[in-house]
Scaffold this motif. Structure first.
Motif, PDB file in Angstrom:
ATOM      1  N   VAL A   1       3.974 -15.446  57.729  1.00  0.00           N
ATOM      2  CA  VAL A   1       3.449 -16.583  58.486  1.00  0.00           C
ATOM      3  C   VAL A   1       4.268 -16.939  59.708  1.00  0.00           C
ATOM      4  O   VAL A   1       4.037 -17.291  60.693  1.00  0.00           O
ATOM      5  N   LEU A   2       5.862 -16.799  59.450  1.00  0.00           N
ATOM      6  CA  LEU A   2       6.482 -17.311  60.421  1.00  0.00           C
ATOM      7  C   LEU A   2       7.061 -16.319  61.318  1.00  0.00           C
ATOM      8  O   LEU A   2       7.853 -16.251  62.547  1.00  0.00           O
TER       9      LEU A   2
ATOM     10  N   TYR B   1      13.019 -24.585  54.844  1.00  0.00           N
ATOM     11  CA  TYR B   1      12.123 -24.714  56.264  1.00  0.00           C
ATOM     12  C   TYR B   1      12.890 -25.901  57.075  1.00  0.00           C
ATOM     13  O   TYR B   1      12.850 -25.699  58.241  1.00  0.00           O
TER      14      TYR B   1
ATOM     15  N   LEU C   1      15.815 -23.712  59.171  1.00  0.00           N
ATOM     16  CA  LEU C   1      14.628 -23.219  60.104  1.00  0.00           C
ATOM     17  C   LEU C   1      14.617 -24.166  61.050  1.00  0.00           C
ATOM     18  O   LEU C   1      13.905 -24.105  62.341  1.00  0.00           O
TER      19      LEU C   1
ATOM     20  N   ASP D   1      12.292 -26.559  61.200  1.00  0.00           N
ATOM     21  CA  ASP D   1      11.183 -26.769  61.579  1.00  0.00           C
ATOM     22  C   ASP D   1      10.572 -28.082  61.058  1.00  0.00           C
ATOM     23  O   ASP D   1       9.762 -28.294  60.275  1.00  0.00           O
TER      24      ASP D   1
ATOM     25  N   ARG E   1       5.938 -24.755  62.818  1.00  0.00           N
ATOM     26  CA  ARG E   1       5.749 -23.503  62.762  1.00  0.00           C
ATOM     27  C   ARG E   1       5.199 -23.053  61.588  1.00  0.00           C
ATOM     28  O   ARG E   1       4.395 -22.004  61.901  1.00  0.00           O
ATOM     29  N   ALA E   2       5.400 -23.567  60.440  1.00  0.00           N
ATOM     30  CA  ALA E   2       4.997 -23.172  59.130  1.00  0.00           C
ATOM     31  C   ALA E   2       3.767 -23.750  58.739  1.00  0.00           C
ATOM     32  O   ALA E   2       3.202 -23.671  57.530  1.00  0.00           O
TER      33      ALA E   2
ATOM     34  N   ALA F   1       0.744 -22.860  58.767  1.00  0.00           N
ATOM     35  CA  ALA F   1      -0.222 -22.004  58.201  1.00  0.00           C
ATOM     36  C   ALA F   1      -0.063 -22.044  56.630  1.00  0.00           C
ATOM     37  O   ALA F   1      -0.812 -21.862  55.697  1.00  0.00           O
ATOM     38  N   ILE F   2       1.227 -22.456  56.109  1.00  0.00           N
ATOM     39  CA  ILE F   2       1.535 -22.261  54.631  1.00  0.00           C
ATOM     40  C   ILE F   2       0.707 -23.578  54.088  1.00  0.00           C
ATOM     41  O   ILE F   2      -0.021 -23.621  53.074  1.00  0.00           O
TER      42      ILE F   2
ATOM     43  N   ALA G   1      -2.455 -20.011  53.923  1.00  0.00           N
ATOM     44  CA  ALA G   1      -1.896 -18.722  54.192  1.00  0.00           C
ATOM     45  C   ALA G   1      -1.616 -18.179  53.000  1.00  0.00           C
ATOM     46  O   ALA G   1      -1.342 -18.617  51.916  1.00  0.00           O
ATOM     47  N   ARG G   2      -1.717 -16.684  52.912  1.00  0.00           N
ATOM     48  CA  ARG G   2      -1.436 -15.839  51.602  1.00  0.00           C
ATOM     49  C   ARG G   2      -2.208 -16.249  50.695  1.00  0.00           C
ATOM     50  O   ARG G   2      -1.819 -16.232  49.421  1.00  0.00           O
TER      51      ARG G   2
ATOM     52  N   GLN H   1      -3.029 -18.905  49.277  1.00  0.00           N
ATOM     53  CA  GLN H   1      -2.877 -20.347  48.568  1.00  0.00           C
ATOM     54  C   GLN H   1      -3.952 -21.192  48.903  1.00  0.00           C
ATOM     55  O   GLN H   1      -4.667 -21.168  49.933  1.00  0.00           O
TER      56      GLN H   1
END
Lengths: 699, 699
Positions: A612-613, B609, B613, B615, B636-637, B639-640, B644-645, B647
């Motif tokens: 993702v990052l 995060y 980061l 973020d 930035r994150a 998508a989590i 994403a992935r 989830q």
């Protein structure tokens, strides 16, 4: 083609003794007339032979019906005829025995299939003749030292250029020509120039290599959209570094949309932006994002003096400029070491409101007498050695009276501090700009651009002083693979190359599983083993954290029956029993073969950080241990490995060791090995261990 | 001081009818001579009264011994005396009944404690007199429309400036003066200018507010190092937006080192960079990092035409420039919609090698006749409407013949497409530059700068069209707190403001704990409750995932005895029993009171995060639901949260709702409430729930 012919062709490109211009025009504004006009204007000693079957004279020179008819050795042919006549012209040039061809003609590979086929036929003729070619569709080349102007660039309408020491290689003729104008407007001059067009034969990298070895060239500018030969580019950049010549690169096509435009422009595969960036970073070049930045940094490198270290003094009549310049210095990575309080006190004797130890802000007190400014600068530069100094003198450069007052003291400063790169940041007239430059100062208008250019020059200078390390490819036995091996075999191959994996055994039944677990020690993990089941967790085929033999037996039955229920057709061969790794941080160590630059190695943290990052770092493989450590430290999330939030620090040497091993592994393999991935590689407080691995082989 | 006096003072600053110059000099180069000289040169209608006790005439004007002796109403006093005489001069100005003072004199708060005390005394006199002051240590102000030049800026050595429509506010005199020169060199002109110096009274924000309302000003430039009054700045930026005037801001002091220099320069607290950025972003201004960028963007906005949308056409003689401009457009967020294949085919009838739908690359084919270029441009602009167009014509602007060919067609294009912002990107001479600008084109030299400036102008134009939403502060009852409440009380207060928390009860013994768990449903978490134990996990004071009453009872005894063993002196009051939230994503929702800008709300993902980061995203509080959604999408994150992935997607509306509630909560509180943090706030596929919360109150 052997290296000697390749080299002789480039010599004949940049330093021919004689040139035939096929398609020569009597009109000095036409493409076929321009190179003749330029060489006549430049009083070139090169013998120029116009070739034009319909005229006996061209621009006052004797013309020949064909190049072959020229009664002299001809080193180079310029071809300036329409595409449909180009093949005949190449045949003529080859018959005349040229070593090098500069092909202006357009309408080849860039214009569709028919043109591409013609380009291929032309290349065959040229190869057979042992010659070299720039183009087709090229703006050509020039050499100011030897007054060779094999180009139709309209930039010469300002007059044939003066002799300088900047070499310029551009994949785009128009960008090269525009840059040339910007460089000249900035008071610099060029040694050699080439725009490589379609690159059917000679490519940008080879020209850069030639210029890197050219004793008349000190600084190299490279405009590139895509690279056709990665190793040649890497080699040329290494030569430049060995020759201690700064390289300033503009790589266009950073975005997907930009790459699409590039593909239809120069036709060179733009390639992976991340890999290209990695190559440029490793080579120690300066990468630009605007033409202005490119010209600024070249300018800061082209005056024959590079900063000896990464320290900067700022003396400013404006506190505000001090603030923005400090921001810029911090962001560009150049230090602002303070002068002593005693030095400031000395300055304050004359300028009581002066403030700051670096930047030193003289405030507006010097408006009446600018000589107070240069005295303050002298005190600053005497305080300690500085690699560079930026003097922000505001509008002093617009004003004849200020200039009169300043030029003497500026000359004296230049003489007193010969080692320091001195830049004056002022608004100025073109005349005063030249005067200041002649005193040995760089002149900038924008203070942030000035700081960035000085920082870039300091970094390029530092690169020249660092030893050039070539990681050796170890003589690992390449593995011979015709298809991608499974996980177990991938681990075996990588373990043989020196990587550590969690212990793992295959067990066909519950007893074997329990025995394997007893042998390796608890806790263990069981994973169902079946070629048909890739995602084991999803079918309930994984059991974690099993603490004793009873748990292992129970888990065996459970994962096998779960898997059988979820995938009735699967061939279930049993389980793998593996050591359970507790704690640590999941990382990914990967490698792949870039189509342009060959093997590269990748590092990042596992899961979301990579996926993702996109917090990953690449290098060309193999890497040294030091380079691997730099990779680890460069990711944004590095603090996680470095003990953030009270976690234990990871063993960075163990991760670096694994990166080195993976990089050596991919470097030793044949081209059929496309990629390697150890995911996760668990970084532990002591050591580290791979848990899963995959090698992919080209189908 | 009431609003009317405040306003009258600014009117008398920018539009006085009469000015006394205290410390008037007969020498037109001295600081006290310059404003008189400028107003004489400019044939100003403003009545100028030199004040100088030793002369009867100054620069040909009758001089007076004191301002009070002037036999006329005096609106403004300029004070240009040494610091030690400044107090007397202020007293004299106040006695003369001025509404406004421009204080050039330096040596006050910027020069140490003694100066600061003098500044305080001066401010008292000025307040008592109901006047306003710019400075001290200010370069002053000017108004080109009414020919008022209350400044000693040496930029006027180029001649008193022409009338323009750009307003400029600078906290630094030298930066303002330098910028003024850059703006004039770029062919623009200024309406009003002020450099605010020490800002003892009038601050930059107030001047910006005045200019935002000034009918003679269309575009605003603001150079700032620190803000003394956040709400005034936010208000001024909102006024500018309501008046549909683009604002271009350079905020210096982005780095810690830069902030330190700023603190010793303008003395204004630089404040949190992240909050300042958030304020500027919310206000819809353009933030610059270089003076060049600031001038470029102003230039693109100051020609009386702003792009009607965020679409850009690029027609270029260089494919390479097409590539770099496409990169720049993508990065600056301006779209390049393609023209039709039919349009390209039309262009190819004249220019067979032309390629691309946008950029359209005409290649070098137009070198012989530049009129082919403008015909290609016309076909592109007829294809579909474009907000802006960049025409890269390389060196055409250096060449009299090209300019002769191009000027007619360029004029015709301008007339045919009156709505489109047209920019020519060329190398040019100053004369040809002016000619092209007079045709109604912007002129740039660097294609990337051109694209960035057009994109900035398009965005500033889009901001003007968007409605200005003012989130209303809800009439929440402010809580009265004298000390920071504990976790349970914090949650109660936030729950009353509309936030949802996991259910939680206090239990003094194992029976109460089991009963609480039965009532709320399993699984539950137990945490030891003691005012002395902040980090409960570290003392073994937490038990997770308890599935039944037996487990709860056992856990009660365990966590209490662990805690007692680890912290024998602690007052252990029992445990909290809470619902265990499974799944979801940990986020943080926080708010704090910025010393400059007041309440702000923060959002980020939990743990690494936010902490490693960084973020996170900030906005001034309160925020609307839409603004909260924008905050969530900007990390930035993101998508989590967006699945994403594999989830599950988080319920973004639930997170946004919680952000809105926290923002309303902090906005409704008094200044004693310093911060609020819900950490973690678990974002679930449906809804979301706070687990821990803390409100901090000023000690």
């Amino acid at each position: 083609m052997n290296a000697e012919i390749r080299r002789a062709g480039l010599d004949a490109l940049f330093r021919p003794g004689s040139i035939a211009v096929i398609g020569a025009s009597d009109d000095p504004r036409k493409i076929g007339g321009r190179p003749i006009r330029y060489m006549l204007e430049a009083k070139s000693a090169v013998k120029v032979y116009p070739v034009n079957p319909t005229r006996s004279q061209v621009q006052g020179l004797t013309a020949y019906p064909t190049a072959a008819a020229i009664p002299d050795q001809v080193d180079q042919a310029i071809i300036a005829v329409p595409a449909r006549q180009a093949e005949a012209a190449v045949a003529d040039a080859c018959a005349a025995g040229v070593r090098s061809i500069v092909m202006f003609s357009a309408g080849f590979a860039e214009a569709g299939d028919e043109g591409a086929a013609a380009q291929t036929r032309i290349m065959k003729m040229i190869r057979d003749a042992g010659a070299r070619m720039i183009g087709p569709n090229a703006m050509g080349s020039f050499n100011t030292v030897d007054r060779v102007f094999s180009t139709f660039s309209t930039a010469m309408d300002r007059g044939t250029p003066a002799v300088g020491r900047v070499g310029m290689v551009s994949q785009s003729g128009a960008v090269g020509s525009y840059l040339q104008n910007l460089v000249i407007s900035r008071g610099m001059a060029i040694s050699k120039f080439v725009a490589t067009g379609n690159e059917a034969d000679v490519q940008a990298a080879e020209c850069l290599e030639w210029m890197a070895q050219d004793p008349d060239t000190d600084v190299l500018m490279l405009y590139m959209e895509g690279c056709r030969n990665g190793p040649a580019l890497i080699g040329a950049l290494r030569t430049a570094r060995r020759m201690k010549k700064p390289v300033i690169v503009f790589k266009a096509g950073r975005t997907e949309a930009g790459q699409t435009v590039a593909a239809s422009h120069t036709g060179a595969l733009a390639g992976s932006v991340q890999v290209f960036d990695a190559v440029l970073r490793e080579a120690g070049v300066y990468s630009c994002q605007t033409l202005t930045e490119m010209v600024d940094v070249t300018y800061a490198c082209a005056q024959g003096r590079l900063p000896v270290d990464k320290t900067l003094a700022i003396v400013t009549v404006s506190g505000g400029v001090g603030v923005m310049s400090t921001d810029a210095a911090m962001e560009a990575g150049i230090a602002l070491p303070p002068v002593s309080e005693a030095t400031l006190a000395e300055i304050q004797k004359e300028l009581p409101l002066a403030v700051g130890l670096n930047p030193v802000d003289t405030t507006a007190q010097t408006v009446g007498d600018r000589a107070m400014l240069t005295r303050a600068v002298e005190r600053v530069l005497r305080d300690r050695p500085f690699g560079s100094a930026m003097l922000f003198f505001a509008n002093a450069g617009r004003n004849a009276r200020d200039m009169e007052i300043l030029s003497g003291p500026l000359r004296a400063l230049r003489a007193e501090f010969p080692e320091t790169q001195l830049a004056l940041c002022v608004q100025t007239t073109p005349e005063f700009r030249s005067q200041i430059e002649e005193l040995g100062y760089l002149v900038f208008e924008d203070p942030v651009f000035c700081v960035k250019a000085l920082a870039a020059a300091a970094e390029l200078s530092a690169v020249r002083r660092r030893p050039l390390v070539t990681p050796q490819i170890e003589a690992l036995a390449p593995v011979v693979l015709t298809s991608s091996p499974d996980e177990a075999r991938s681990k075996e191959l990588l373990a043989a190359a020196g990587l550590h994996f969690a212990q793992e055994r295959v067990a066909a039944n519950a007893d074997e599983a329990a025995a394997a677990a007893e042998a390796m020690g608890y806790p263990v993990v069981l994973k169902v083993l079946s070629p048909q089941i890739a995602h084991k967790s999803e079918v309930g085929g994984v059991a974690l954290n099993l603490a004793d033999a009873t748990a292992v037996r129970a888990a065996f039955d459970r994962v096998v029956s779960n898997a059988a229920a979820a995938a009735p057709a699967a061939d279930i061969r049993g389980v793998t029993v593996a050591q359970m790794i507790r704690g640590g941080t999941q990382t990914i160590i990967g490698a792949h073969r870039d189509p342009t630059f060959g093997p590269v190695v990748m590092f990042g943290l596992g899961g979301i950080y990579t996926e993702v990052l996109k917090d990953t770092v690449l290098r060309t493989a193999p890497v040294t241990h030091e380079a691997a450590l730099e990779m680890i430290r460069s990711i944004r999330a590095f603090a996680i490995l470095d003990g953030a939030r009270g976690q234990e620090k990871a063993d960075l040497d163990a991760i670096a060791g694994a990166i080195v091993r993976v990089s050596q592994f991919i470097a030793a393999q044949g081209p059929e090995v496309e990629s390697v991935e150890i995911n996760p590689f668990i970084a532990l407080p002591e050591g580290g261990v791979g848990v899963d691995a995959l090698i992919q082989v080209k189908a």
